[in-house]
Design a protein around this motif. Sequence first.
Motif, PDB file in Angstrom:
ATOM      1  N   SER A 257     -47.294 -41.677  31.637  1.00 24.72           N
ATOM      2  CA  SER A 257     -46.858 -40.291  31.809  1.00 24.72           C
ATOM      3  C   SER A 257     -46.679 -39.576  30.476  1.00 24.72           C
ATOM      4  CB  SER A 257     -45.551 -40.235  32.611  1.00 24.72           C
ATOM      5  OG  SER A 257     -44.441 -40.618  31.816  1.00 24.72           O
ATOM      6  N   CYS A 258     -46.506 -40.338  29.434  1.00 25.82           N
ATOM      7  CA  CYS A 258     -46.314 -39.767  28.097  1.00 25.82           C
ATOM      8  C   CYS A 258     -47.595 -39.818  27.270  1.00 25.82           C
ATOM      9  CB  CYS A 258     -45.189 -40.502  27.362  1.00 25.82           C
ATOM     10  SG  CYS A 258     -43.566 -40.329  28.139  1.00 25.82           S
ATOM     11  N   ALA A 259     -48.731 -39.946  27.935  1.00 21.77           N
ATOM     12  CA  ALA A 259     -50.011 -40.022  27.236  1.00 21.77           C
ATOM     13  C   ALA A 259     -50.209 -38.803  26.346  1.00 21.77           C
ATOM     14  CB  ALA A 259     -51.155 -40.124  28.249  1.00 21.77           C
ATOM     15  N   GLU A 260     -50.805 -39.026  25.202  1.00 19.62           N
ATOM     16  CA  GLU A 260     -51.031 -37.954  24.248  1.00 19.62           C
ATOM     17  C   GLU A 260     -51.869 -36.837  24.876  1.00 19.62           C
ATOM     18  OE1 GLU A 260     -52.843 -37.322  19.721  1.00 19.62           O
ATOM     19  OE2 GLU A 260     -52.777 -39.317  20.635  1.00 19.62           O
ATOM     20  N   GLY A 261     -51.409 -35.623  24.681  1.00 19.87           N
ATOM     21  CA  GLY A 261     -52.127 -34.470  25.211  1.00 19.87           C
ATOM     22  C   GLY A 261     -51.781 -34.121  26.641  1.00 19.87           C
ATOM     23  N   GLY A 262     -50.973 -34.940  27.311  1.00 17.71           N
ATOM     24  CA  GLY A 262     -50.593 -34.688  28.693  1.00 17.71           C
ATOM     25  C   GLY A 262     -49.489 -33.654  28.798  1.00 17.71           C
ATOM     26  N   PRO A 263     -49.137 -33.257  30.016  1.00 19.81           N
ATOM     27  CA  PRO A 263     -48.147 -32.186  30.190  1.00 19.81           C
ATOM     28  C   PRO A 263     -46.723 -32.541  29.767  1.00 19.81           C
ATOM     29  CG  PRO A 263     -48.882 -33.060  32.322  1.00 19.81           C
ATOM     30  CD  PRO A 263     -49.773 -33.649  31.290  1.00 19.81           C
ATOM     31  N   MET A 264     -46.437 -33.820  29.491  1.00 22.09           N
ATOM     32  CA  MET A 264     -45.098 -34.167  29.028  1.00 22.09           C
ATOM     33  C   MET A 264     -44.776 -33.470  27.701  1.00 22.09           C
ATOM     34  SD  MET A 264     -42.477 -35.860  30.125  1.00 22.09           S
ATOM     35  CE  MET A 264     -42.985 -37.250  31.167  1.00 22.09           C
ATOM     36  N   LYS A 265     -45.804 -33.151  26.931  1.00 19.83           N
ATOM     37  CA  LYS A 265     -45.596 -32.489  25.634  1.00 19.83           C
ATOM     38  C   LYS A 265     -44.989 -31.105  25.785  1.00 19.83           C
ATOM     39  CE  LYS A 265     -50.146 -30.226  25.220  1.00 19.83           C
ATOM     40  NZ  LYS A 265     -50.490 -30.410  26.661  1.00 19.83           N
ATOM     41  N   ASN A 266     -45.036 -30.559  27.011  1.00 23.29           N
ATOM     42  CA  ASN A 266     -44.525 -29.210  27.237  1.00 23.29           C
ATOM     43  C   ASN A 266     -43.028 -29.160  27.494  1.00 23.29           C
ATOM     44  OD1 ASN A 266     -47.120 -28.235  26.957  1.00 23.29           O
ATOM     45  ND2 ASN A 266     -47.531 -28.210  29.150  1.00 23.29           N
ATOM     46  N   MET A 267     -42.393 -30.309  27.560  1.00 20.34           N
ATOM     47  CA  MET A 267     -40.936 -30.317  27.743  1.00 20.34           C
ATOM     48  C   MET A 267     -40.251 -29.762  26.496  1.00 20.34           C
ATOM     49  SD  MET A 267     -40.215 -31.321  30.780  1.00 20.34           S
ATOM     50  CE  MET A 267     -38.491 -31.858  30.755  1.00 20.34           C
ATOM     51  N   PRO A 268     -39.089 -29.132  26.662  1.00 24.47           N
ATOM     52  CA  PRO A 268     -38.412 -28.514  25.516  1.00 24.47           C
ATOM     53  C   PRO A 268     -37.678 -29.503  24.615  1.00 24.47           C
ATOM     54  CG  PRO A 268     -37.191 -28.100  27.533  1.00 24.47           C
ATOM     55  CD  PRO A 268     -38.462 -28.782  27.941  1.00 24.47           C
ATOM     56  N   PHE A 269     -37.897 -30.785  24.837  1.00 28.15           N
ATOM     57  CA  PHE A 269     -37.317 -31.828  23.986  1.00 28.15           C
ATOM     58  C   PHE A 269     -38.253 -33.027  24.016  1.00 28.15           C
ATOM     59  CE2 PHE A 269     -35.310 -31.709  28.179  1.00 28.15           C
ATOM     60  CZ  PHE A 269     -35.645 -32.952  28.698  1.00 28.15           C
ATOM     61  N   THR A 270     -38.112 -33.907  23.048  1.00 27.33           N
ATOM     62  CA  THR A 270     -38.966 -35.085  22.977  1.00 27.33           C
ATOM     63  C   THR A 270     -38.615 -36.056  24.101  1.00 27.33           C
ATOM     64  OG1 THR A 270     -39.157 -34.878  20.589  1.00 27.33           O
ATOM     65  CG2 THR A 270     -39.701 -37.024  21.530  1.00 27.33           C
ATOM     66  N   VAL A 271     -39.647 -36.544  24.786  1.00 31.29           N
ATOM     67  CA  VAL A 271     -39.464 -37.480  25.895  1.00 31.29           C
ATOM     68  C   VAL A 271     -40.221 -38.766  25.575  1.00 31.29           C
ATOM     69  CG1 VAL A 271     -39.802 -37.901  28.365  1.00 31.29           C
ATOM     70  CG2 VAL A 271     -39.266 -35.590  27.549  1.00 31.29           C
ATOM     71  N   THR A 272     -39.533 -39.899  25.667  1.00 31.98           N
ATOM     72  CA  THR A 272     -40.148 -41.200  25.423  1.00 31.98           C
ATOM     73  C   THR A 272     -40.403 -41.913  26.749  1.00 31.98           C
ATOM     74  OG1 THR A 272     -38.063 -42.427  25.324  1.00 31.98           O
ATOM     75  CG2 THR A 272     -38.821 -41.358  23.277  1.00 31.98           C
ATOM     76  N   PRO A 273     -41.271 -42.924  26.758  1.00 32.07           N
ATOM     77  CA  PRO A 273     -41.459 -43.707  27.987  1.00 32.07           C
ATOM     78  C   PRO A 273     -40.160 -44.297  28.510  1.00 32.07           C
ATOM     79  CG  PRO A 273     -43.225 -44.173  26.444  1.00 32.07           C
ATOM     80  CD  PRO A 273     -42.233 -43.332  25.704  1.00 32.07           C
ATOM     81  N   GLN A 274     -39.280 -44.696  27.607  1.00 28.62           N
ATOM     82  CA  GLN A 274     -37.988 -45.245  28.034  1.00 28.62           C
ATOM     83  C   GLN A 274     -37.152 -44.183  28.738  1.00 28.62           C
ATOM     84  OE1 GLN A 274     -39.378 -45.736  24.971  1.00 28.62           O
ATOM     85  NE2 GLN A 274     -39.958 -47.883  25.409  1.00 28.62           N
ATOM     86  N   ASP A 275     -37.255 -42.934  28.264  1.00 27.94           N
ATOM     87  CA  ASP A 275     -36.554 -41.827  28.929  1.00 27.94           C
ATOM     88  C   ASP A 275     -37.081 -41.631  30.350  1.00 27.94           C
ATOM     89  OD1 ASP A 275     -35.087 -41.250  26.606  1.00 27.94           O
ATOM     90  OD2 ASP A 275     -36.589 -39.818  25.897  1.00 27.94           O
ATOM     91  N   VAL A 276     -38.410 -41.671  30.502  1.00 26.59           N
ATOM     92  CA  VAL A 276     -39.017 -41.483  31.812  1.00 26.59           C
ATOM     93  C   VAL A 276     -38.637 -42.634  32.747  1.00 26.59           C
ATOM     94  CG1 VAL A 276     -41.201 -41.287  33.082  1.00 26.59           C
ATOM     95  CG2 VAL A 276     -40.935 -40.163  30.861  1.00 26.59           C
ATOM     96  N   TYR A 277     -38.675 -43.832  32.224  1.00 27.27           N
ATOM     97  CA  TYR A 277     -38.289 -45.013  33.021  1.00 27.27           C
ATOM     98  C   TYR A 277     -36.866 -44.840  33.539  1.00 27.27           C
ATOM     99  CZ  TYR A 277     -37.155 -49.928  34.035  1.00 27.27           C
ATOM    100  OH  TYR A 277     -36.755 -51.102  34.628  1.00 27.27           O
ATOM    101  N   ALA A 278     -35.956 -44.453  32.651  1.00 23.47           N
ATOM    102  CA  ALA A 278     -34.559 -44.263  33.053  1.00 23.47           C
ATOM    103  C   ALA A 278     -34.432 -43.118  34.048  1.00 23.47           C
ATOM    104  CB  ALA A 278     -33.695 -43.994  31.819  1.00 23.47           C
ATOM    105  N   ALA A 279     -35.210 -42.063  33.859  1.00 23.49           N
ATOM    106  CA  ALA A 279     -35.140 -40.907  34.760  1.00 23.49           C
ATOM    107  C   ALA A 279     -35.631 -41.269  36.159  1.00 23.49           C
ATOM    108  CB  ALA A 279     -35.962 -39.754  34.196  1.00 23.49           C
ATOM    109  N   MET A 280     -36.683 -42.081  36.256  1.00 28.02           N
ATOM    110  CA  MET A 280     -37.173 -42.498  37.570  1.00 28.02           C
ATOM    111  C   MET A 280     -36.139 -43.362  38.285  1.00 28.02           C
ATOM    112  SD  MET A 280     -41.302 -43.050  37.327  1.00 28.02           S
ATOM    113  CE  MET A 280     -41.367 -44.155  35.913  1.00 28.02           C
ATOM    114  N   LEU A 281     -35.481 -44.231  37.552  1.00 27.75           N
ATOM    115  CA  LEU A 281     -34.426 -45.049  38.158  1.00 27.75           C
ATOM    116  C   LEU A 281     -33.247 -44.177  38.580  1.00 27.75           C
ATOM    117  CD1 LEU A 281     -34.380 -48.207  35.842  1.00 27.75           C
ATOM    118  CD2 LEU A 281     -35.444 -47.944  38.093  1.00 27.75           C
ATOM    119  N   ALA A 282     -32.902 -43.182  37.759  1.00 25.39           N
ATOM    120  CA  ALA A 282     -31.804 -42.278  38.103  1.00 25.39           C
ATOM    121  C   ALA A 282     -32.163 -41.440  39.331  1.00 25.39           C
ATOM    122  CB  ALA A 282     -31.493 -41.365  36.913  1.00 25.39           C
ATOM    123  N   ALA A 283     -33.425 -40.979  39.404  1.00 25.78           N
ATOM    124  CA  ALA A 283     -33.874 -40.232  40.586  1.00 25.78           C
ATOM    125  C   ALA A 283     -33.806 -41.091  41.837  1.00 25.78           C
ATOM    126  CB  ALA A 283     -35.287 -39.716  40.370  1.00 25.78           C
TER     127      ALA A 283
END
Length: 364
Positions: free
Chosen positions: A330-356
């Motif tokens: 999901s954090c692949a270079e050039g993908g839409p994750m770059k449009n977030m207003p803060f830096t997002v790491t794969p670990q952040d996404v992993y934690a967010a999916m578990l929180a969701a």
Amino acid sequence: MRQITYAPSKYIQGEGELDRLGTYCAQMEAGEAYAIIDPYIVSVYGEEIRSSFAAGGVALEEREFQGECSFAQVEEIVSELYLERVGVILGIGGGKTLDTAKAVSHYAGLPVILVPTVASTDAPCSRVAVLYFEDGRFDRYLSLRRSPDVVVADTGLIAKAPVRLLAAGMGDALSTYFEARACRESGAVTEAGGLGSIAAFSLARACYDTLITDGAAALEDVRQGRVSDQVAHIVEANIYLSGIGFESGGLAAAHAIHNGLTILEECRHILHGEKVAFATLAQLMLEQAPEEELAAVAGFCREAGLPVTLAQLGLADIAPEQLLAAAEASCAEGGPMKNMPFTVTPQDVYAAMLAADRRGQQAG
């Protein structure tokens, strides 16, 4: 930075519009029509479509859509076109059929008319075709030369599709406002090539408001076979408001997470909009959204039968390393994750999916 807003040249919505396709093609004065059509639509509505073109005095060549919306299939279709005769491409069917038609029109240099037979995605109105590999994995977004020339949404036909498809379209549309908001905050360049416009952001917000106001009633009306005003509103939200809102408002974490989830074979059977619905909840977790917003989105998803847990995505027993691999994708270079207003790491996404997932399991 400039603002750019894309939209189809013409958007037509109403009951019985399938009978007018031949007329709309004739008005373009483009020559023979080449239609890429879902097999089911051919079997049920084929004669109706052919009669429409006969009445309009337009020759029609048909090709049934099979397999994936892949670059290989697009190349094959383009190579088979008789460009001295064919003057317009039609796509009649679901999202992948329409994206295939858009890609074919792009490479063939021909106008395109799109006829969504379901309101399960916002693909019909966008200037982007989503390409997949033959095994169903996400490949890339293909930017097209122009927006679709004509989009024809027959609400009577769309209302006959399985209710799950309308709900999936609502899941896809659900992300539109939140992703446009993230892009607005970050100053991201949208799929249209500029900053998100006031018009696009307003449509994205109208999309969300329409879903919340009319979504439940529209689903019930479709279950009962009614083509109500609420059904028409949701068709417009899923196809037009979401289509303009995402393309000229921008994509962000929700679609990035969806793209990451496509690498997991366990959830390949889950529809695009169903994955996006869960991914929207995950984006809100990344943003540490207020509880009121989380409750509204989670409640909407439950009411619409959209996934709010990993188990509902078919990922109940997913290994942590597999889920982390999806987060990394999901954090692949050039993908839409770059449009977030803060830096997002794969670990952040992993934690967010578990929180969701945890939030989705809560009753409220």
